[in-house]
Scaffold this active site. Structure first.
Site, PDB file in Angstrom:
ATOM      1  N   SER A   1       6.459  24.336  63.303  1.00  0.00           N
ATOM      2  CA  SER A   1       8.001  24.124  63.373  1.00  0.00           C
ATOM      3  C   SER A   1       8.270  23.489  62.027  1.00  0.00           C
ATOM      4  O   SER A   1       7.738  22.601  61.263  1.00  0.00           O
ATOM      5  CB  SER A   1       8.135  22.884  64.520  1.00  0.00           C
ATOM      6  OG  SER A   1       9.339  22.155  64.380  1.00  0.00           O
TER       7      SER A   1
ATOM      8  N   TYR B   1       7.065  14.948  68.233  1.00  0.00           N
ATOM      9  CA  TYR B   1       7.023  16.359  68.212  1.00  0.00           C
ATOM     10  C   TYR B   1       6.732  17.081  67.082  1.00  0.00           C
ATOM     11  O   TYR B   1       5.562  17.918  66.956  1.00  0.00           O
ATOM     12  CB  TYR B   1       8.560  16.943  68.587  1.00  0.00           C
ATOM     13  CG  TYR B   1       8.780  18.282  68.549  1.00  0.00           C
ATOM     14  CD1 TYR B   1       7.926  19.231  69.630  1.00  0.00           C
ATOM     15  CD2 TYR B   1       9.221  18.919  67.613  1.00  0.00           C
ATOM     16  CE1 TYR B   1       8.149  20.692  69.584  1.00  0.00           C
ATOM     17  CE2 TYR B   1       9.435  20.470  67.396  1.00  0.00           C
ATOM     18  CZ  TYR B   1       8.868  21.217  68.429  1.00  0.00           C
ATOM     19  OH  TYR B   1       8.693  22.764  68.344  1.00  0.00           O
TER      20      TYR B   1
HETATM   21  C1  UD2 Z   1      13.602  20.911  66.030  1.00  0.00           C
HETATM   22  C2  UD2 Z   1      13.164  21.733  64.795  1.00  0.00           C
HETATM   23  C3  UD2 Z   1      13.131  23.315  65.312  1.00  0.00           C
HETATM   24  C4  UD2 Z   1      12.263  23.516  66.605  1.00  0.00           C
HETATM   25  C5  UD2 Z   1      13.083  22.688  67.441  1.00  0.00           C
HETATM   26  C6  UD2 Z   1      12.258  22.781  68.861  1.00  0.00           C
HETATM   27  C7  UD2 Z   1      13.888  20.374  62.858  1.00  0.00           C
HETATM   28  C8  UD2 Z   1      14.900  20.614  61.727  1.00  0.00           C
HETATM   29  N1  UD2 Z   1      14.079  21.647  63.675  1.00  0.00           N
HETATM   30  O1  UD2 Z   1      15.023  21.446  66.131  1.00  0.00           O
HETATM   31  O2  UD2 Z   1      12.618  24.107  64.181  1.00  0.00           O
HETATM   32  O3  UD2 Z   1      11.062  23.281  66.354  1.00  0.00           O
HETATM   33  O4  UD2 Z   1      12.778  21.118  67.211  1.00  0.00           O
HETATM   34  O5  UD2 Z   1      12.710  21.783  69.691  1.00  0.00           O
HETATM   35  O6  UD2 Z   1      13.237  19.610  63.007  1.00  0.00           O
HETATM   36  N2  UD2 Z   1      22.711  18.121  68.758  1.00  0.00           N
HETATM   37  C9  UD2 Z   1      23.908  17.855  68.906  1.00  0.00           C
HETATM   38  N3  UD2 Z   1      24.419  18.194  70.352  1.00  0.00           N
HETATM   39  C10 UD2 Z   1      23.679  18.519  71.311  1.00  0.00           C
HETATM   40  C11 UD2 Z   1      22.313  18.916  70.969  1.00  0.00           C
HETATM   41  C12 UD2 Z   1      21.547  18.647  69.694  1.00  0.00           C
HETATM   42  O7  UD2 Z   1      24.665  17.309  67.985  1.00  0.00           O
HETATM   43  O8  UD2 Z   1      23.883  18.871  72.427  1.00  0.00           O
HETATM   44  C13 UD2 Z   1      22.178  18.067  67.352  1.00  0.00           C
HETATM   45  C14 UD2 Z   1      20.778  17.202  67.231  1.00  0.00           C
HETATM   46  O9  UD2 Z   1      20.812  15.558  67.138  1.00  0.00           O
HETATM   47  C15 UD2 Z   1      20.376  17.824  65.882  1.00  0.00           C
HETATM   48  C16 UD2 Z   1      20.740  19.093  65.773  1.00  0.00           C
HETATM   49  O10 UD2 Z   1      22.054  19.073  66.849  1.00  0.00           O
HETATM   50  O11 UD2 Z   1      20.937  16.855  64.778  1.00  0.00           O
HETATM   51  C17 UD2 Z   1      19.821  20.290  66.496  1.00  0.00           C
HETATM   52  O12 UD2 Z   1      19.336  19.682  67.332  1.00  0.00           O
HETATM   53  P1  UD2 Z   1      18.190  20.764  68.220  1.00  0.00           P
HETATM   54  O13 UD2 Z   1      17.725  19.767  69.256  1.00  0.00           O
HETATM   55  O14 UD2 Z   1      18.887  22.011  68.692  1.00  0.00           O
HETATM   56  O15 UD2 Z   1      17.108  21.043  67.357  1.00  0.00           O
HETATM   57  P2  UD2 Z   1      16.138  20.254  66.196  1.00  0.00           P
HETATM   58  O16 UD2 Z   1      16.934  20.313  64.948  1.00  0.00           O
HETATM   59  O17 UD2 Z   1      15.742  18.986  66.749  1.00  0.00           O
END
Ligand code: UD2
Length: 321
Positions: A118, A142
């Protein structure tokens, strides 16, 4: 060739299995159906073997590994916030489970294990785009588990000669990503908000950026990583090399759907990374990776998929009345 896909009933897994079946391979899926769904495999169900069980049970893993040539190891507890809430469970599945997969793989001498790593491994290192030669500094449990999975793969390469490749996925999205959990990926959440005319929730100011990558690109990388020569022990970014803020994603969805929805802004999530963007030159050079589907195309296709899935569910509910 015979492929074992762990987590093969999940979002990325089932899309990968579809492509393997289309290419005429024999596929065994190991999935405990905690995140995955049997219905994700409905169209190819008669052509594959599905073993319902967890990677945390080594005997089940050994059974699934029988006569495998390649292993695509996708089974995991995803989600940064879930890992912040329950690091022990994330560790148990992502680290103990991965160790079981590697042990069973080396015992039956598979040709190679491809591991779903990831982009979270990079943490808050300020440099963009992220290059594989940077020192990983994960900031969430994670991210730690995913980085440890890479290290374990490399150690198994050195100690036991087990070929392995780690693919650092950058925010994969697309058809079959489950929107229903509080831990679902943001694009699944946003698409369903636009479909149902509910308020999309944004954690933080919405100016955080991601290299959102359509699932077909990840599937392509998975298959290339199995067979590419001279790449064992390597780590590759799998993204598009672009990045977009959540606020701009909402504008793009507005254009696709012709709707304007007011977002609800909430405090940022613990463990969240501000910006993420992949340098994909290594994957291009060593794997021949070529992410053909752009973010905009992928988002349109994903929205259409949620739309048609909702229409099917509604039609079925009507016919059952
Ligand atoms: C991480 C990893 C990704 C993958 C994933 C698995 C990074 C940069 N990316 O994703 O590659 O491994 O984990 O779970 O670490 N958010 C909102 N509203 C919502 C949901 C999320 O604003 O309803 C925001 C959240 O706070 C974040 C962004 O959207 O800033 C992306 O969140 P995500 O959960 O889709 O993915 P992310 O980046 O944690």
């Amino acid at each position: 060739m015979r492929y074992l896909v762990t987590g093969g009933a999940g979002f990325i897994g089932s899309n990968t299995v579809d492509e393997l079946v289309r290419r005429g391979h024999s596929v065994v899926v190991l999935d405990d159906l905690s995140g995955g769904k049997e219905e994700n495999l409905a169209e190819i169900r008669s052509k594959i073997t599905l073993i319902k069980g967890s990677i945390t049970d080594i005997e089940v893993v050994r059974k699934a590994m029988h006569e495998a040539d390649y292993v695509i190891h996708l089974a995991a507890r995803t989600s940064v916030p879930r890992s912040v809430k329950d690091p022990i469970e994330t560790n148990r599945v992502n680290i103990d489970g991965t160790l079981n997969v590697l042990i069973a793989a080396k015992d039956v001498k598979v040709k190679r294990v491809v591991f779903a790593a990831s982009s979270s491994a990079y943490g808050e290192t300020p440099t963009l785009p992220k290059v594989e030669s940077m020192q990983p500094q994960p900031i969430s449990p994670y991210g730690v588990t995913k980085y440890v999975g890479e290290l374990y793969g490399q150690a198994f390469g050195r100690c036991y000669g087990l070929e392995n490749v780690s693919l650092r996925y950058f925010n994969i999205f697309g058809p079959r990503q489950d929107p229903s959990s509080p831990y679902s990926g943001v694009l699944a959440k946003f698409c369903t908000a636009f479909l149902e005319d509910t308020q999309p929730v944004v954690f933080g100011d919405g100016e955080q950026t991601r290299d959102f990558t359509f699932v077909e690109n990840a599937v392509q990388a998975n298959l290339l990583a199995c067979e590419a020569p001279n790449v064992s022990g390597k780590v590759f970014n799998v993204g598009t090399s672009g990045r977009i803020s959540l606020n701009d994603v909402l504008l793009t969805l507005g254009k696709i759907t012709g709707k304007t929805l007011e977002a609800k802004y909430e405090p940022p999530r613990d463990g969240d990374i501000r910006d993420s963007q992949a340098d994909i030159s290594q994957a291009k050079e060593f794997l021949g990776y070529d992410p053909r589907i752009t973010f905009e195309d992928g988002l349109s296709r994903t929205f259409e998929w949620y739309q048609s899935t909702q229409a099917k569910v509604q039609a079925q509910a009507k016919s059952e009345k």
